[in-house]
Design a protein around this motif. Structure first.
Motif, PDB file in Angstrom:
ATOM      1  N   PRO A 131      14.010   3.894   8.263  1.00 35.77           N
ATOM      2  CA  PRO A 131      14.266   5.193   8.841  1.00 35.77           C
ATOM      3  C   PRO A 131      14.639   6.223   7.809  1.00 35.77           C
ATOM      4  CG  PRO A 131      16.263   4.000   9.147  1.00 35.77           C
ATOM      5  CD  PRO A 131      15.002   3.250   8.637  1.00 35.77           C
ATOM      6  N   ASP A 132      14.715   5.808   6.377  1.00 35.91           N
ATOM      7  CA  ASP A 132      15.033   6.420   5.257  1.00 35.91           C
ATOM      8  C   ASP A 132      13.818   7.445   4.928  1.00 35.91           C
ATOM      9  OD1 ASP A 132      16.091   7.498   3.038  1.00 35.91           O
ATOM     10  OD2 ASP A 132      16.777   5.835   1.956  1.00 35.91           O
ATOM     11  N   ALA A 133      13.822   8.345   5.430  1.00 36.90           N
ATOM     12  CA  ALA A 133      12.543   9.673   5.020  1.00 36.90           C
ATOM     13  C   ALA A 133      12.593   9.856   3.443  1.00 36.90           C
ATOM     14  CB  ALA A 133      12.746  10.626   6.065  1.00 36.90           C
ATOM     15  N   GLU A 134      13.919   9.902   2.965  1.00 35.98           N
ATOM     16  CA  GLU A 134      13.983  10.226   1.580  1.00 35.98           C
ATOM     17  C   GLU A 134      13.125   9.242   0.573  1.00 35.98           C
ATOM     18  OE1 GLU A 134      14.853  12.786  -0.475  1.00 35.98           O
ATOM     19  OE2 GLU A 134      15.154  13.716   1.795  1.00 35.98           O
ATOM     20  N   VAL A 135      13.159   7.774   0.997  1.00 35.98           N
ATOM     21  CA  VAL A 135      12.220   7.004   0.164  1.00 35.98           C
ATOM     22  C   VAL A 135      10.955   7.335   0.373  1.00 35.98           C
ATOM     23  CG1 VAL A 135      11.713   4.703  -0.071  1.00 35.98           C
ATOM     24  CG2 VAL A 135      14.068   5.083   0.541  1.00 35.98           C
ATOM     25  N   ARG A 136      10.329   7.593   1.345  1.00 32.19           N
ATOM     26  CA  ARG A 136       8.951   8.096   1.721  1.00 32.19           C
ATOM     27  C   ARG A 136       8.644   9.142   1.112  1.00 32.19           C
ATOM     28  NH1 ARG A 136       4.548   6.479   4.364  1.00 32.19           N
ATOM     29  NH2 ARG A 136       5.720   4.761   5.042  1.00 32.19           N
ATOM     30  N   ARG A 137       9.605  10.439   0.864  1.00 38.42           N
ATOM     31  CA  ARG A 137       9.321  11.680   0.225  1.00 38.42           C
ATOM     32  C   ARG A 137       9.210  11.480  -0.871  1.00 38.42           C
ATOM     33  NH1 ARG A 137      11.275  17.175   2.009  1.00 38.42           N
ATOM     34  NH2 ARG A 137      11.554  18.115   0.352  1.00 38.42           N
ATOM     35  N   ARG A 138      10.086  10.537  -1.740  1.00 41.16           N
ATOM     36  CA  ARG A 138      10.165  10.463  -3.144  1.00 41.16           C
ATOM     37  C   ARG A 138       8.581   9.929  -3.535  1.00 41.16           C
ATOM     38  NH1 ARG A 138      14.388   8.070  -3.613  1.00 41.16           N
ATOM     39  NH2 ARG A 138      13.665   5.816  -3.597  1.00 41.16           N
ATOM     40  N   GLN A 164       5.840  11.498  -5.758  1.00 44.38           N
ATOM     41  CA  GLN A 164       5.294  10.913  -7.140  1.00 44.38           C
ATOM     42  C   GLN A 164       3.888  10.832  -7.141  1.00 44.38           C
ATOM     43  OE1 GLN A 164       7.509   7.143  -6.913  1.00 44.38           O
ATOM     44  NE2 GLN A 164       9.444   8.267  -7.944  1.00 44.38           N
ATOM     45  N   GLY A 165       3.383  10.598  -5.818  1.00 43.97           N
ATOM     46  CA  GLY A 165       1.914  10.452  -5.739  1.00 43.97           C
ATOM     47  C   GLY A 165       1.292  11.939  -5.775  1.00 43.97           C
ATOM     48  N   LEU A 166       1.838  12.852  -5.286  1.00 42.10           N
ATOM     49  CA  LEU A 166       1.078  14.138  -5.459  1.00 42.10           C
ATOM     50  C   LEU A 166       1.509  14.730  -7.161  1.00 42.10           C
ATOM     51  CD1 LEU A 166       2.960  16.148  -2.575  1.00 42.10           C
ATOM     52  CD2 LEU A 166       0.446  15.904  -2.881  1.00 42.10           C
ATOM     53  N   VAL A 167       2.379  14.388  -7.665  1.00 43.93           N
ATOM     54  CA  VAL A 167       2.362  14.361  -9.287  1.00 43.93           C
ATOM     55  C   VAL A 167       1.274  13.848  -9.741  1.00 43.93           C
ATOM     56  CG1 VAL A 167       4.072  14.262 -11.376  1.00 43.93           C
ATOM     57  CG2 VAL A 167       4.808  15.084  -9.147  1.00 43.93           C
ATOM     58  N   LEU A 168       0.996  12.615  -9.557  1.00 45.85           N
ATOM     59  CA  LEU A 168       0.170  11.739 -10.078  1.00 45.85           C
ATOM     60  C   LEU A 168      -1.249  12.266  -9.895  1.00 45.85           C
ATOM     61  CD1 LEU A 168      -0.905   9.265 -11.693  1.00 45.85           C
ATOM     62  CD2 LEU A 168      -0.810   8.033  -9.465  1.00 45.85           C
ATOM     63  N   MET A 169      -1.641  12.816  -8.632  1.00 42.78           N
ATOM     64  CA  MET A 169      -2.728  13.520  -8.307  1.00 42.78           C
ATOM     65  C   MET A 169      -2.897  14.905  -8.858  1.00 42.78           C
ATOM     66  SD  MET A 169      -4.324  10.894  -6.623  1.00 42.78           S
ATOM     67  CE  MET A 169      -3.658   9.685  -7.244  1.00 42.78           C
ATOM     68  N   MET A 170      -1.923  15.713  -9.217  1.00 43.42           N
ATOM     69  CA  MET A 170      -1.987  16.918  -9.850  1.00 43.42           C
ATOM     70  C   MET A 170      -2.649  16.686 -11.182  1.00 43.42           C
ATOM     71  SD  MET A 170       1.158  19.364  -8.164  1.00 43.42           S
ATOM     72  CE  MET A 170       2.527  18.109  -8.670  1.00 43.42           C
ATOM     73  N   SER A 171      -2.171  15.413 -11.956  1.00 43.73           N
ATOM     74  CA  SER A 171      -2.416  15.259 -13.210  1.00 43.73           C
ATOM     75  C   SER A 171      -4.005  15.037 -13.521  1.00 43.73           C
ATOM     76  CB  SER A 171      -1.804  14.156 -13.773  1.00 43.73           C
ATOM     77  OG  SER A 171      -2.123  12.972 -13.409  1.00 43.73           O
ATOM     78  N   ARG A 172      -4.716  14.875 -12.330  1.00 48.53           N
ATOM     79  CA  ARG A 172      -6.137  14.494 -12.370  1.00 48.53           C
ATOM     80  C   ARG A 172      -6.885  15.690 -11.652  1.00 48.53           C
ATOM     81  NH1 ARG A 172      -4.834  12.471 -15.969  1.00 48.53           N
ATOM     82  NH2 ARG A 172      -4.519  10.357 -16.270  1.00 48.53           N
ATOM     83  N   PHE A 183       0.885  -1.249  -0.049  1.00 44.99           N
ATOM     84  CA  PHE A 183       0.118  -0.112   0.019  1.00 44.99           C
ATOM     85  C   PHE A 183       0.917   1.330   0.012  1.00 44.99           C
ATOM     86  CE2 PHE A 183      -2.869  -3.250   1.935  1.00 44.99           C
ATOM     87  CZ  PHE A 183      -3.934  -2.950   1.062  1.00 44.99           C
ATOM     88  N   ASN A 184       2.329   1.025  -0.500  1.00 42.07           N
ATOM     89  CA  ASN A 184       3.087   2.195  -0.415  1.00 42.07           C
ATOM     90  C   ASN A 184       3.810   2.688  -1.477  1.00 42.07           C
ATOM     91  OD1 ASN A 184       2.826   2.589   2.586  1.00 42.07           O
ATOM     92  ND2 ASN A 184       3.669   0.709   2.988  1.00 42.07           N
ATOM     93  N   GLY A 185       2.962   2.616  -2.760  1.00 45.32           N
ATOM     94  CA  GLY A 185       3.187   3.111  -4.041  1.00 45.32           C
ATOM     95  C   GLY A 185       2.719   4.397  -4.101  1.00 45.32           C
ATOM     96  N   PRO A 186       3.124   5.285  -5.173  1.00 43.66           N
ATOM     97  CA  PRO A 186       2.875   6.424  -5.564  1.00 43.66           C
ATOM     98  C   PRO A 186       1.248   6.460  -5.558  1.00 43.66           C
ATOM     99  CG  PRO A 186       4.706   5.891  -7.167  1.00 43.66           C
ATOM    100  CD  PRO A 186       4.046   4.461  -6.193  1.00 43.66           C
ATOM    101  N   LEU A 187       0.461   5.427  -6.224  1.00 39.08           N
ATOM    102  CA  LEU A 187      -0.865   5.709  -6.100  1.00 39.08           C
ATOM    103  C   LEU A 187      -1.435   5.915  -4.637  1.00 39.08           C
ATOM    104  CD1 LEU A 187      -3.631   5.842  -7.693  1.00 39.08           C
ATOM    105  CD2 LEU A 187      -3.441   3.261  -7.786  1.00 39.08           C
ATOM    106  N   GLU A 188      -1.128   4.589  -3.835  1.00 41.95           N
ATOM    107  CA  GLU A 188      -1.688   4.814  -2.814  1.00 41.95           C
ATOM    108  C   GLU A 188      -1.336   6.145  -1.747  1.00 41.95           C
ATOM    109  OE1 GLU A 188      -1.307   0.727  -4.560  1.00 41.95           O
ATOM    110  OE2 GLU A 188       0.155   2.309  -4.160  1.00 41.95           O
ATOM    111  N   ALA A 189       0.175   6.528  -1.996  1.00 44.18           N
ATOM    112  CA  ALA A 189       0.258   7.664  -1.251  1.00 44.18           C
ATOM    113  C   ALA A 189      -0.216   9.124  -1.681  1.00 44.18           C
ATOM    114  CB  ALA A 189       2.068   7.799  -1.451  1.00 44.18           C
ATOM    115  N   GLY A 190      -0.483   8.761  -3.173  1.00 39.62           N
ATOM    116  CA  GLY A 190      -1.262  10.231  -3.738  1.00 39.62           C
ATOM    117  C   GLY A 190      -2.633  10.149  -3.238  1.00 39.62           C
ATOM    118  N   ILE A 191      -3.438   9.032  -3.033  1.00 41.35           N
ATOM    119  CA  ILE A 191      -4.825   8.715  -2.487  1.00 41.35           C
ATOM    120  C   ILE A 191      -4.799   9.397  -1.138  1.00 41.35           C
ATOM    121  CG2 ILE A 191      -6.547   7.293  -1.907  1.00 41.35           C
ATOM    122  CD1 ILE A 191      -6.029   5.655  -4.685  1.00 41.35           C
TER     123      ILE A 191
END
Length: 167
Positions: A69-76, A80-88, A13-21
């Motif tokens: 603890p790698d916040a950069e992975v989650r941040r990325r 990516q989820g925000l970019v996807l959601m902005m496209s809609r 549940f931690n891909g860009p689509l899920e994070a975007g939702i």
């Protein structure tokens, strides 16, 4: 006919689509308030682990023996989820004096109203709870809480590494 190999990639549940939702749910709950990427990344983490917050409802995702603890992975992934959601038109990006901020977009309310699965209803519920819980916190207070969680993640990661003989 060749057999189709099952994907070796773990479905989470931690891909860009899920994070975007989840970001749309958070921004919808906070509307008209806007957040930067750092705040959304922290809120995304807390959204699926609300039980870690004193008085929080059950977490959406089960506890794991190791939370990266790698916040950069989650941040990325959140970005990516925000970019996807902005496209809609579900999220809008605004340049403000404080930097780039994200706010619920024109289609966010209708999108969130259409989400009816039990899991997504819980996402929306937890987003409203989380935004309400932190609504009275200043940025400095919120950041102090996140630093405490990050320190806990680092300690947990180090203990895990020692337990498997890495460190």
């Amino acid at each position: 006919m060749d057999a189709i190999e099952p994907s070796r990639r773990q479905v989470t549940f931690n891909g860009p689509l899920e994070a975007g939702i989840r970001a749309v749910a958070l921004l919808g709950a906070a509307y008209p308030k806007a957040f930067d990427l750092q705040r959304l990344t922290a809120l995304d983490y807390l959204l699926v682990r609300t039980k870690t917050i004193e008085g929080g409802p059950e977490s959406l995702h089960p506890p794991t023996p190791l939370r990266s603890p790698d916040a950069e992975v989650r941040r990325r992934i959140v970005h990516q989820g925000l970019v996807l959601m902005m496209s809609r038109d579900l999220v809008e990006q605004e340049a403000r004096e404080a930097g780039l901020m994200y706010v619920a977009g024109e289609n966010a309310a209708a999108f969130l109203d259409a989400l009816r699965s039990p899991y997504l209803l819980k996402v929306k519920d937890r987003a409203h709870w989380l935004i309400g819980h932190f609504s009275g916190y200043t940025d400095a207070e919120f950041n102090a809480i996140i630093r405490r969680y990050f320190e806990d993640w680092i300690i947990e990661f180090q203990e895990f590494e020692r337990s498997i003989g890495v460190a």
